[in-house]
Design an enzyme around this catalytic site. Structure first.
Site, PDB file in Angstrom:
ATOM      1  N   ARG A 101       0.823  -1.208   0.000  1.00 15.53           N
ATOM      2  CA  ARG A 101       0.000   0.000   0.000  1.00 15.53           C
ATOM      3  C   ARG A 101       0.852   1.251   0.000  1.00 15.53           C
ATOM      4  NH1 ARG A 101      -5.146  -1.140   2.545  1.00 15.53           N
ATOM      5  NH2 ARG A 101      -4.834  -3.185   3.447  1.00 15.53           N
ATOM      6  N   ASP A 119       6.341  -3.824  10.537  1.00 17.47           N
ATOM      7  CA  ASP A 119       4.871  -3.788  10.612  1.00 17.47           C
ATOM      8  C   ASP A 119       4.348  -3.998  12.035  1.00 17.47           C
ATOM      9  OD1 ASP A 119       5.707  -6.422  10.506  1.00 17.47           O
ATOM     10  OD2 ASP A 119       4.188  -7.096   9.072  1.00 17.47           O
ATOM     11  N   SER A 162       8.321  -4.811   6.293  1.00  8.51           N
ATOM     12  CA  SER A 162       8.053  -5.914   7.218  1.00  8.51           C
ATOM     13  C   SER A 162       9.042  -7.064   7.081  1.00  8.51           C
ATOM     14  CB  SER A 162       6.635  -6.412   7.001  1.00  8.51           C
ATOM     15  OG  SER A 162       5.759  -5.323   6.982  1.00  8.51           O
TER      16      SER A 162
HETATM   17  C1  BG6 Z   1      -1.560  -5.133   7.484  1.00 11.33           C
HETATM   18  C2  BG6 Z   1      -0.497  -4.142   7.862  1.00 11.33           C
HETATM   19  O1  BG6 Z   1      -2.788  -4.713   7.974  1.00 11.33           O
HETATM   20  O2  BG6 Z   1      -1.214  -6.388   7.993  1.00 11.33           O
HETATM   21  C3  BG6 Z   1       0.806  -4.638   7.288  1.00 11.33           C
HETATM   22  O3  BG6 Z   1      -0.802  -2.851   7.395  1.00 11.33           O
HETATM   23  C4  BG6 Z   1       1.112  -6.001   7.771  1.00 11.33           C
HETATM   24  O4  BG6 Z   1       1.859  -3.762   7.645  1.00 11.33           O
HETATM   25  C5  BG6 Z   1      -0.019  -6.907   7.470  1.00 11.33           C
HETATM   26  O5  BG6 Z   1       2.313  -6.483   7.197  1.00 11.33           O
HETATM   27  C6  BG6 Z   1       0.212  -8.275   8.001  1.00 11.33           C
HETATM   28  O6  BG6 Z   1      -0.793  -9.162   7.586  1.00 11.33           O
HETATM   29  P1  BG6 Z   1      -0.743  -9.991   6.261  1.00 11.33           P
HETATM   30  O7  BG6 Z   1      -1.685 -11.057   6.493  1.00 11.33           O
HETATM   31  O8  BG6 Z   1      -1.169  -9.057   5.170  1.00 11.33           O
HETATM   32  O9  BG6 Z   1       0.638 -10.496   6.084  1.00 11.33           O
HETATM   33  C1  GLC Z   2       8.277 -11.855   8.928  1.00 12.56           C
HETATM   34  C2  GLC Z   2       9.232 -10.704   8.951  1.00 12.56           C
HETATM   35  C3  GLC Z   2       8.881  -9.758  10.058  1.00 12.56           C
HETATM   36  C4  GLC Z   2       7.437  -9.354   9.958  1.00 12.56           C
HETATM   37  C5  GLC Z   2       6.577 -10.543   9.929  1.00 12.56           C
HETATM   38  C6  GLC Z   2       5.125 -10.190   9.795  1.00 12.56           C
HETATM   39  O1  GLC Z   2       8.471 -12.584  10.077  1.00 12.56           O
HETATM   40  O2  GLC Z   2      10.520 -11.190   9.111  1.00 12.56           O
HETATM   41  O3  GLC Z   2       9.711  -8.617  10.000  1.00 12.56           O
HETATM   42  O4  GLC Z   2       7.124  -8.533  11.032  1.00 12.56           O
HETATM   43  O5  GLC Z   2       6.948 -11.385   8.878  1.00 12.56           O
HETATM   44  O6  GLC Z   2       4.850  -9.542   8.601  1.00 12.56           O
END
Ligand code: BG6
Ligand code: GLC
Ligand code: BG6
Ligand code: GLC
Length: 898
Positions: A520, A638, A584
């Site tokens: 995003r 994240d 992340s």
């Molecule tokens: C989102 C966050 O809502 O959730 C992200 O904005 C995050 O930063 C993500 O990485 C994690 O969930 P998923 O299921 O999309 O990996």
């Molecule tokens: C993976 C990444 C970590 C992140 C997580 C959730 O473990 O290494 O940095 O926070 O995924 O997205």
């Protein structure tokens, strides 16, 4: 003929029969519906037989067949020769009146004695054999191997059996015989046994009909219409117990004075009124009552009422049958009547024959009318205009009466012209069908056992969970300590975020959110003070696989391309806005705006990034594009963004949890415990990167072969072992590995591993979430599986659902154990007896899976009993948090510059 006056009421026109059909249809509806079933006359009993024979049944079985005119014991051998051949050895035993009308213990002892004798003669003793029990009376079943007798019917009236489970009574009696070892696997009505026997020869058979001592029918009903059994998928055989049709008065207008008289003299007055108009136990008696009345009125036998005519039961079905052998003229009739000491004239013979014909054809027509209702229901269930089907049929009246079958067939043909019916006589009685049911039951039970063995490795008993909590705790410490930090698997990365939001943040910011399911770009407007609020605009962009796994330059160029599109779209290309970058992946930070990628995780593997500063890479990409400029102020994980997002609403939120594509936690740690960052005052957020927990082998003892396979097939073998057992990117793969294994074991998909099942990654988290959604919505499960190209039976879909549940439950419990370690650490840091804390949580697994978050929370409660943990779902994603961090960093930066 004068007799016609008497018989008028017994003659049923097709219009009347159609009316009977309609009435029986209504009765079936009543018996099936939840509200009306308790008082329905026609009981519509679920049989728990869900499938017809499919030819896979094999082995040696015993069958008991009690309740018809004879008591049989069978030894059934089903051969696995692809020809569905079987061999039957049978013996019949008498059922003396003392047994049929004595007490329960005697009845079951007698059955057990006969069985013991049978096994002796067939040399079967000391062999463990499964047994199917045909018990031809109405039983309420809650499973296949149990049935509570609702009432005796026909010529049985045994004390102390009604309202008890007949299978346990049989088991008790069998236990007295030390030398036989049988396992009663299935209790079936004779109609069901008959349908299964015939189903063995004709797969289209979906109705079982008995017209013998008693009468009854069963058929395959859609599960969704059976209110009394949970589940909507597939079909189940319903034992209609149609003999009781009319017990509530529904047939009173059709019953004659003879029917009423017969009923009054029976063992069960007021009960089984339909059966008493039809079946062989009563047919002769009806004839006798009619003849008696006619004689009394001087219409027969010169008006001479003989003892024979006055004797109950004197005329039997066999006499009626014999008298209706028209081919033999009147001689048969004359002979029989003479034998019965009735001494008829020629005229008497004609009249008696006529009475027999009227009574037995009424019987055939009534059967046809009720059967027509069943056939119509089947046709409507299948939404067909025309239907071909097979009715399996048994019983002395149908088989031995010279005219009965023909009359029945013709009447059915007239009443339901839209159905083309094959009437198939059961070969070898219902015992063979009962054996088939037992065989299926045995196969399913064995399947269950093997399934449980396969899934046992995924179970985490409390002791193991406590141990895992402690191991996680130890790893957290390692990551924080200077000496152990370098080797630590859980890296405990300082984030340089030193506080949660305080509401003074304000301004306009850009945020990038990279690394979850969606990429995003966001514009975040934060207002402080009394107009405190956050407004967000965001756009989701795709990151194609070839970019995720291409070169670093391509990846960052793509990100900047998306940024440019967004700025264009929002019309803010000129403004040099501050930007917070949610990235992340594990980054080693030396300040808030510097982050060196330690290593890619999840689905990313772009080259030339590891060991590089991702902020620099982003800046360079912006420079390369040379179209706009941005001020990159912060790079945040994240988890940290999530903690901040939630912290804006709840100052007590000091932990951020992601359970999504990957899994991770951050939390506010006391500076004095963070040995690698200067200073002892205050707190700093630590990105634990707990996904790597176990990379040193410390949790290998709970990893299964499925986990190892998933790891080996991943982008980063050996890495992120905990993450691979707990997060969305991998759960589906674990499920797939288990399904492959179960299929190889022949427990699923008929042992056939389809092309789709071989495809890596077919099971995304969203499918798991769908499959597990509603506890019993099997049609949905099958639908999801079909979308994945997996053609499943109802049984398959139940197993798949169980596998998914085992995998996601383990994930939630593991994650809970980790989180318990973190909250416990926080409690100890604060030195309090009880800790109140909020965890900000995000991620598709947490948000969308129907049970994950609940099980996770329960586990934390269990393993951190001194902590009151509230969970706060991050509604706005981590972008908002990243913007808040950027706001603070920008302010501090500006203060610093001044
Ligand atoms: C989102 C966050 O809502 O959730 C992200 O904005 C995050 O930063 C993500 O990485 C994690 O969930 P998923 O299921 O999309 O990996
Ligand atoms: C993976 C990444 C970590 C992140 C997580 C959730 O473990 O290494 O940095 O926070 O995924 O997205
Ligand atoms: C037999 C079946 O063939 O027919 C029995 O094996 C069934 O299970 C019986 O009860 C019904 O017919 P009758 O005439 O013996 O009551
Ligand atoms: C009686 C029994 C029923 C059985 C039928 C035929 O109606 O109640 O269970 O199927 O007889 O034997």
């Amino acid at each position: 003929m004068a007799v016609d006056r008497y018989l008028y009421q017994l003659r049923l026109s097709d219009d009347v029969l159609l009316d009977v059909t309609a009435r029986f249809q209504a009765e079936m509806g009543k018996g099936l519906a939840r509200d009306t079933s308790p008082t329905a006359a026609v009981k519509m009993l679920p049989s728990f037989v869900r499938s017809l024979p499919d030819g896979s049944e094999k082995g040696d079985f015993l069958a008991l067949d009690l309740g018809g005119s004879q008591f049989h014991i069978h030894w059934v051998k089903e051969f696995d020769d692809g020809k569905q051949s079987s061999q039957l050895e049978s013996k019949s035993y008498p059922t003396p009146k003392e047994v049929m009308q004595g007490n329960g213990a005697e009845l079951f002892d007698y059955i057990a004695d006969c069985l013991s004798d049978f096994m002796e003669t067939k040399n079967l003793k000391h062999k463990k054999l499964p047994l199917g029990f045909t018990f031809s009376f109405p039983c309420k079943q809650t499973k296949l191997e149990e049935g509570v007798l609702l009432a005796w019917t026909k010529h049985f009236r045994v004390r102390g059996v009604q309202d008890t489970d007949v299978v346990s009574s049989l088991h008790r009696a069998l236990q007295k015989h030390q030398d036989i070892d049988v396992d009663v696997l299935a209790l079936v009505n004779d109609t069901v046994g008959t349908m299964m026997t015939c189903g063995y020869d004709d797969q289209r058979c979906e109705v079982g009909l008995i017209i013998g001592t008693g009468t009854n029918a069963c058929y395959m009903e859609e599960m969704r219409h059976i209110d009394l059994v949970e589940g909507d998928e597939g079909r189940m055989c319903i034992n209609t117990e149609w003999g009781a049709f009319g017990d509530d008065g529904a047939l009173d207008d059709l019953r004659t004075e003879f029917d009423r008289e017969l009923d009054l003299g029976s063992l069960n007055p007021g009960k089984q009124l339909f059966e008493k108009m039809i079946s062989s136990l009563y047919l002769g008696e009806l004839v006798r009552l009619i003849l008696l009345k006619m004689t009394k009125e001087g219409l027969l036998f010169n008006g001479k009422v003989s003892t024979a005519l006055l004797t109950k039961g004197k005329i039997e079905m066999k006499h009626v049958s014999a008298m209706e052998k028209y081919k033999e003229g009147l001689s048969n009739t004359k002979e029989i009547l003479t034998e019965l000491k009735l001494f008829p004239s020629e005229e008497d013979c004609v009249a008696v024959q006529h009475v027999c014909a009227v009574v037995s054809s009424r019987s055939a027509k009534l059967c046809a009318a009720a059967l027509a209702a069943i056939l119509t229901r089947l046709r409507e269930n299948k939404q067909l205009l025309r239907m071909r089907t097979t009715v399996g049929i048994d019983g002395g009246l149908y088989k031995t009466h010279p005219k009965f079958a023909g009359r029945l067939h013709r009447a059915v043909g007239r009443l339901v012209p839209a159905c083309e019916v094959r009437f198939l006589r059961s070969r070898g009685g219902s015992g063979r069908g009962a054996a088939v049911v037992a065989a299926v039951a045995r196969r399913l039970a064995a399947q269950r056992r093997r399934l449980h063995t396969a899934l046992a490795a995924l179970l985490l008993p409390p002791a193991i969970l406590w141990e895992l909590r402690d191991k996680m705790r130890a790893e957290l410490e390692h990551g924080l300590k200077r000496e152990t930090q370098a080797q630590a698997t859980v890296k405990m990365l300082p984030t340089f975020v030193r506080g949660t939001p305080d509401g003074t943040e304000k301004g306009k910011f850009l945020a990038l959110d990279l690394g979850g399911t969606n990429f995003r770009v966001l514009l975040v407007k934060i207002k402080s003070g009394r107009r405190r609020s956050v407004q967000m605009y965001n756009k989701i962009f795709a990151i194609p696989l070839e970019i995720m796994q291409g070169t670093g330059e391509e990846l960052f160029d793509h990100i900047v391309q998306c940024l440019a599109d967004f700025l264009e779209y929002m019309g803010i290309k000129g403004a040099r806005l501050p930007l917070g970058f949610t990235f992340s992946f594990p980054c080693r930070q030396a300040s808030i705006d510097k982050g060196t990628l330690v290593g890619w995780t999840k689905g990313f593997k772009a080259t030339d990034c590891e060991g590089e500063d991702v902020v620099d890479m982003l800046r360079e990409a912006i420079r390369r594009r040379n179209e706009f400029d941005l001020d990159i102020v912060a790079v945040v994980n994240d988890t940290v963004g999530t903690m901040m997002t939630c912290g804006y609403e709840d100052p007590n939120c000091e932990i951020g949890l992601i359970a999504g594509t990957g899994t991770n936690v951050c939390y506010m740690e006391d500076m004095k415990n963070i040995e690698i960052v200067e200073g002892n005052e205050g707190k700093m957020c630590i990105n634990t990167e707990w996904g790597a927990f176990g990379d040193n082998g410390c949790i290998d003892y709970i990893r299964t072969k499925y986990d190892r396979e998933v790891d080996e097939g991943s982008l980063n073998p050996g890495k992120q072992r905990y993450e691979k057992m707990t997060s969305g990117m991998y759960l589906g793969e674990i499920v797939r590995q288990i399904l492959i294994d179960l299929t190889k074991q022949g427990l699923l998909f008929r042992g056939h591993i389809s092309e789709s099942l071989r495809k890596k990654g077919i099971f995304e988290t969203k499918f798991l979430s769908q499959i597990e959604r509603d506890r019993l919505a099997l049609p949905q499960v099958r639908h999801v599986l079909r979308q994945l190209g997996l053609d499943s039976t109802c049984e398959d879909s139940i197993i798949v659902k169980e596998v998914c549940a085992a995998v996601s439950t383990r994930a939630a419990r593991l994650c809970g154990a980790g989180l318990a370690a973190v909250v416990e650490k926080k409690r100890e840091n604060q030195g309090v007896e009880r800790l109140q804390i909020t965890v900000g949580a995000d991620g598709t697994l947490y948000k969308l899976h129907p049970h994950f978050s609940r099980i996770l929370q329960e586990t934390v409660k269990e393993l951190a009993p001194q902590c009151d943990v509230s969970f706060m779902l991050s509604e706005d994603g981590s972008g908002k948090g990243a913007a808040l961090i950027t706001a603070v960093a920008k302010r501090l930066h500006n203060v610093g510059q001044k």
